[in-house]
Design an enzyme around this catalytic site. Structure first.
Site, PDB file in Angstrom:
ATOM      1  N   LYS A  14      25.938  89.823  73.401  1.00 38.54           N
ATOM      2  CA  LYS A  14      25.304  90.073  72.097  1.00 38.54           C
ATOM      3  C   LYS A  14      26.114  89.409  70.990  1.00 38.54           C
ATOM      4  O   LYS A  14      27.270  89.002  71.210  1.00 38.54           O
ATOM      5  CB  LYS A  14      25.226  91.594  71.866  1.00 38.54           C
ATOM      6  CG  LYS A  14      26.594  92.272  71.779  1.00 38.54           C
ATOM      7  CD  LYS A  14      26.481  93.797  71.840  1.00 38.54           C
ATOM      8  CE  LYS A  14      27.860  94.435  71.776  1.00 38.54           C
ATOM      9  NZ  LYS A  14      27.810  95.883  72.079  1.00 38.54           N
ATOM     10  N   TYR A  41      45.086  84.570  43.262  1.00 40.61           N
ATOM     11  CA  TYR A  41      44.254  85.356  42.335  1.00 40.61           C
ATOM     12  C   TYR A  41      44.899  86.699  42.014  1.00 40.61           C
ATOM     13  O   TYR A  41      45.467  87.348  42.895  1.00 40.61           O
ATOM     14  CB  TYR A  41      42.878  85.636  42.950  1.00 40.61           C
ATOM     15  CG  TYR A  41      41.940  84.455  42.961  1.00 40.61           C
ATOM     16  CD1 TYR A  41      41.760  83.664  41.834  1.00 40.61           C
ATOM     17  CD2 TYR A  41      41.208  84.155  44.095  1.00 40.61           C
ATOM     18  CE1 TYR A  41      40.873  82.596  41.846  1.00 40.61           C
ATOM     19  CE2 TYR A  41      40.318  83.094  44.120  1.00 40.61           C
ATOM     20  CZ  TYR A  41      40.161  82.317  42.994  1.00 40.61           C
ATOM     21  OH  TYR A  41      39.280  81.275  43.018  1.00 40.61           O
TER      22      TYR A  41
HETATM   23  C1  LIG Z   1      28.830  96.199  72.986  1.00 41.16           C
HETATM   24  C2  LIG Z   1      28.555  97.115  74.138  1.00 41.16           C
HETATM   25  C3  LIG Z   1      29.204  96.931  75.369  1.00 41.16           C
HETATM   26  C4  LIG Z   1      30.356  95.964  75.542  1.00 41.16           C
HETATM   27  O1  LIG Z   1      31.525  96.600  75.074  1.00 41.16           O
HETATM   28  P1  LIG Z   1      32.960  95.886  75.176  1.00 41.16           P
HETATM   29  O2  LIG Z   1      33.902  96.903  74.644  1.00 41.16           O
HETATM   30  O3  LIG Z   1      32.892  94.665  74.341  1.00 41.16           O
HETATM   31  O4  LIG Z   1      33.199  95.571  76.609  1.00 41.16           O
HETATM   32  C5  LIG Z   1      28.778  97.688  76.446  1.00 41.16           C
HETATM   33  N1  LIG Z   1      27.808  98.630  76.303  1.00 41.16           N
HETATM   34  C6  LIG Z   1      27.204  98.873  75.126  1.00 41.16           C
HETATM   35  C7  LIG Z   1      26.176  99.928  75.024  1.00 41.16           C
HETATM   36  C8  LIG Z   1      27.568  98.132  73.989  1.00 41.16           C
HETATM   37  O5  LIG Z   1      26.983  98.388  72.818  1.00 41.16           O
END
Ligand SMILES: *Cc1c(COP(=O)(O)O)cnc(C)c1O
Length: 393
Positions: A59, A279
């Site tokens: 994702k 800044y």
């Molecule tokens: C993002 C996510 C993962 C992956 O988690 P990591 O800590 O990056 O391994 C797995 N399951 C769900 C439901 C997630 O939202």
């Protein structure tokens, strides 16, 4: 995007500056993604959890690293189950993966059901309403549609509460037209193996999934899979660890870094004692100082919270072999770095400073800015050149 044709150096970044300079003469910044490392991280995790199946969470554009490159590398390594969040991510993942199992973590939002049905993507359903709408979609089309159920076991974020899980199990009408492909849940505190919450969630997961005896189960993400085989079930869902992340300091995953970020030093300035930098004049030199101005700012993913406005430690970068603090405010395109302690001749305009890489982990970059490595990765800007290493010979 430029692929490096020759073998990269895997053990040291000593020659990165020269390599990058040759390849990217005009680049102000560089994100180097080691696809070979990502593939070997996946294999190491798959070995760790076997006989459970190892999926991959891709994702958010593969955690900011470029799903279009990362997904094929993982598929070549043998991965056949991928998790994305949104319909847009489902579209691009499906184009790369005509046959793989694709799960959409955000479930049905708006009319995304149309997209998922067309693409053969399995939505992860987290509300009774989602289940009802997906079932209606299946009946309207006169087909069976694949579904995953997300069960809440204590995270209280996204997931069906236990009473709704029981209803879905006992009232066949609710799941008419659906083929359950997965029942899953997500752990709240897997980065802390000592937290009693892990076992509580494990027990709740076992109890509720027993209502769906033949459906494959998935509980663990990157940290969860390090809690031991009791947490592996049929499928694990690592994301962060694939990209070299180590969210749990006490229980590190068998993975290696996959990302290097470098940005060009634009100028070196002598700043007299008592002068301020940046800044709002938040940093004042307490000694005659040399300040390197580096072409990376918050538009490139350096958090503004990495500023060290009041003398407290903030972020840092590596110049040569020397860890050098960011001083003054992080601005949109630039950071200022105190290189007074860098040996003479090393900090020079035109050379690269390292923001992430060997000796400076994504966790370091996160913690020093009051955030986590996950946020650092997913916010890496699009302005830097991206280089993908495909071959680890
Ligand atoms: C993002 C996510 C993962 C992956 O988690 P990591 O800590 O990056 O391994 C797995 N399951 C769900 C439901 C997630 O939202």
């Amino acid at each position: 995007m430029t692929a490096i044709p020759t073998a990269p150096r895997m053990t040291s970044d000593v020659h990165d500056t020269a390599d990058a300079g040759l390849l990217l003469a005009g680049a102000t910044g560089l994100v180097r993604v080691n696809l070979a490392a990502i593939a070997s991280n996946w294999r190491a995790l798959a070995d760790r959890v076997g006989p459970a199946r190892c999926g991959a969470v891709v994702k958010a554009d593969a955690y900011g690293l470029g799903a279009a490159r990362v997904i094929p590398a993982l598929a070549d390594a043998g991965c056949t189950a991928f998790f994305i969040a949104t319909p847009g991510e489902a579209e691009s993942a499906r184009a790369l993966l005509p046959k793989a199992d694709l799960f959409a973590l955000d479930g049905l939002a708006g009319d995304s059901g149309e997209t998922f049905a067309r693409l053969g993507v399995t939505p992860v359903l987290s509300t009774l309403d989602d289940v009802a709408r997906w079932s209606a979609q299946a009946r309207a089309r006169g087909v069976k549609l694949p579904a995953a159920l997300h069960i809440d076991t204590g995270l209280n974020r996204l997931g069906l509460p236990a009473r709704d899980v029981r209803r879905i199990a006992s009232e066949a009408d609710l799941r008419a037209g659906l083929t359950l492909r997965l029942v899953m849940s997500h752990l709240a505190s897997a980065d802390n193996p000592a937290d009693a919450k892990n076992r509580e969630q494990l027990l709740a997961f076992e109890t509720l999934t027993a209502l769906f005896p033949s459906v494959p189960r998935s509980l663990a993400a990157s940290d969860g899979l390090m809690l031991g085989s009791a947490y592996h079930f049929d499928l694990v869902r690592p994301g962060y660890a694939l990209y070299g992340g180590q969210a749990s300091q006490s229980n590190p995953a068998p993975v290696r870094p996959a990302v290097t970020v470098m940005a060009r030093i634009l100028a070196i300035n002598d700043v007299p004692r008592g002068e301020t930098v940046g800044y709002s004049a938040t940093w004042r030199a307490t000694r005659p100082s040399r300040i390197a101005t580096v072409a990376a700012g918050y538009a490139d993913g350096v958090p503004r919270s990495a500023s060290a406005p009041d003398g407290r430690p903030g972020g840092y970068v590596m110049i040569g072999d020397t860890i050098s603090p960011i001083v003054g405010r992080v601005s949109m395109d630039l950071i200022t770095v105190d290189v007074t302690d860098v040996p003479p001749g090393i900090a020079r305009a035109g050379e690269f400073a390292k923001l992430i890489g060997d000796g400076l982990s994504i966790e370091d970059a996160g913690y020093s800015a009051g955030t986590i490595g996950y946020e650092i990765l997913t916010r890496l800007g699009q302005r830097f050149e991206r280089v993908y290493i495909e071959d680890a010979r």
